[in-house]
Design a protein around this motif. Structure first.
Motif, PDB file in Angstrom:
ATOM      1  N   LYS A  31       0.833  -1.199   0.000  1.00  0.00           N
ATOM      2  CA  LYS A  31       0.000   0.000   0.000  1.00  0.00           C
ATOM      3  C   LYS A  31       0.870   1.252   0.000  1.00  0.00           C
ATOM      4  CE  LYS A  31      -4.012  -2.150   2.148  1.00  0.00           C
ATOM      5  NZ  LYS A  31      -5.001  -2.113   3.244  1.00  0.00           N
ATOM      6  N   LYS A  32       0.257   2.342  -0.440  1.00  0.00           N
ATOM      7  CA  LYS A  32       0.994   3.606  -0.534  1.00  0.00           C
ATOM      8  C   LYS A  32       0.176   4.718   0.098  1.00  0.00           C
ATOM      9  CE  LYS A  32       3.492   6.501  -3.862  1.00  0.00           C
ATOM     10  NZ  LYS A  32       3.943   6.602  -5.272  1.00  0.00           N
ATOM     11  N   TYR A  33       0.867   5.591   0.825  1.00  0.00           N
ATOM     12  CA  TYR A  33       0.221   6.736   1.447  1.00  0.00           C
ATOM     13  C   TYR A  33       0.936   8.002   0.991  1.00  0.00           C
ATOM     14  CZ  TYR A  33      -1.915   9.731   4.989  1.00  0.00           C
ATOM     15  OH  TYR A  33      -2.626  10.720   5.625  1.00  0.00           O
ATOM     16  N   THR A  59      -5.803   6.244   6.327  1.00  0.00           N
ATOM     17  CA  THR A  59      -5.539   4.984   5.650  1.00  0.00           C
ATOM     18  C   THR A  59      -6.823   4.161   5.621  1.00  0.00           C
ATOM     19  OG1 THR A  59      -4.972   3.793   7.684  1.00  0.00           O
ATOM     20  CG2 THR A  59      -3.173   4.933   6.540  1.00  0.00           C
ATOM     21  N   TRP A 249      -1.385  -2.076   8.592  1.00  0.00           N
ATOM     22  CA  TRP A 249      -1.833  -1.236   7.478  1.00  0.00           C
ATOM     23  C   TRP A 249      -1.590  -1.957   6.151  1.00  0.00           C
ATOM     24  CZ3 TRP A 249       1.886   2.196   4.590  1.00  0.00           C
ATOM     25  CH2 TRP A 249       1.241   2.833   3.517  1.00  0.00           C
ATOM     26  N   SER A 250      -0.350  -2.310   5.864  1.00  0.00           N
ATOM     27  CA  SER A 250      -0.015  -2.988   4.609  1.00  0.00           C
ATOM     28  C   SER A 250       0.338  -4.440   4.924  1.00  0.00           C
ATOM     29  CB  SER A 250       1.165  -2.281   3.930  1.00  0.00           C
ATOM     30  OG  SER A 250       1.346  -2.738   2.605  1.00  0.00           O
ATOM     31  N   GLY A 264       4.656  -0.868   3.405  1.00  0.00           N
ATOM     32  CA  GLY A 264       4.057   0.081   2.482  1.00  0.00           C
ATOM     33  C   GLY A 264       5.011   1.214   2.123  1.00  0.00           C
TER      34      GLY A 264
END
Length: 277
Positions: A31-33, A59, A249-250, A264
């Protein structure tokens, strides 16, 4: 978070199996933020009142560390990030019906109770990375790893994030087993200049910089003692503590946060510079 007891060969075999069966592991895109830069001062008090926080996106809700191989967490967690010239700011909202934490001395092993964890690799090379753990009474445990455990790395537990700021606000009452709570909100400011040691220089991000990062929430099943104190739940037959939940999160694809290649991506963006181009 603790390291899985599987040896390296088993971990690699398991990672390959997860890749085939769940889509996570080595073939999943992390994932990317995209974090906006803030020009406003951020007061670290656990309340997220500032205008800049309202502009930062949340997120997605955290998932199990193994991804869709396991059910979604039964309690929600989400995070957001900001940055300025000096700090990386992290906020997290952790829903929890029973908020408990007793470890109050700096660098106690915080993950032996429920906690929130941050993993940061500024240059993304899978080495020289940092870990921060915080519990619901704002006790912290931080460490530096020159390389991963699977490559023979040893955690430097005496290393500290100099000038770290963190605060927690609670909707409920910590360590009171007689009621139900709603959530605790964590706010962190990590100085970029402090992510360093004698062998590794600090990396100060600029517009467009990209780091590797991940967040983990350790959540234990609990029971309450006769004295009314929360404890980790044990198997009635073996007496052993039941395994913890790891919500991230990821997704990692394996039950091990110390695979930085699965973390991520955090991209630093300065909206003002973007507008000027």
């Amino acid at each position: 978070m603790k390291i899985n007891s599987l040896n390296l060969t088993s971990l690699l075999l398991f990672a390959n199996l997860v890749t085939l069966t769940t889509g996570f592991g080595q073939t999943d895109s992390p994932k990317k933020y995209i974090s906006p830069k803030t020009a406003d001062p951020i007061k670290i008090d656990g309340n997220l009142d500032e205008r800049s926080w309202k502009k930062a996106p949340w997120t997605a809700q955290f998932v199990d560390i193994e991804g869709n191989k396991k059910p979604l967490p039964y309690q929600h967690t989400k995070a957001k990030m900001l940055w300025d010239d000096a700090y990386l700011y992290i906020a997290a909202v952790i829903e929890e019906e029973h908020i408990w934490a007793y470890q109050e001395k700096k660098d106690q092993i915080v993950y032996l109770e429920n906690d929130f964890e941050v993993f940061i690799d500024p240059d993304g090379d899978g080495e020289n990375y940092y870990e921060l753990e915080v519990n619901a009474i704002n006790n912290t445990f931080d460490l530096f790893l020159p390389k991963t455990y699977k490559k023979g790395g040893r955690a430097q537990l005496k290393w500290d994030i100099k000038d770290l700021k963190s605060a927690v606000s609670i909707e409920g009452t910590a360590n009171n087993a007689k009621d139900k709570d709603k959530r605790w909100t964590l706010e962190i400011a990590i100085p970029f200049a402090s992510l360093t040691n004698e062998h590794v220089p600090a990396i100060i991000p600029a517009n467009g910089s990209e780091w590797r990062i991940n967040f983990s929430r350790v959540n234990w099943q609990h029971e309450v003692s006769e004295e009314g104190k929360y404890t980790r739940k044990r198997n009635v037959d073996t007496g052993k503590v039941l395994p913890e939940y790891n919500w991230v999160w990821s997704p990692q694809g394996v039950i091990n946060m110390h695979y930085p290649e699965y973390w991520g991506y955090l991209q630093f963006v300065d909206p003002k510079e973007k507008k000027n181009k």
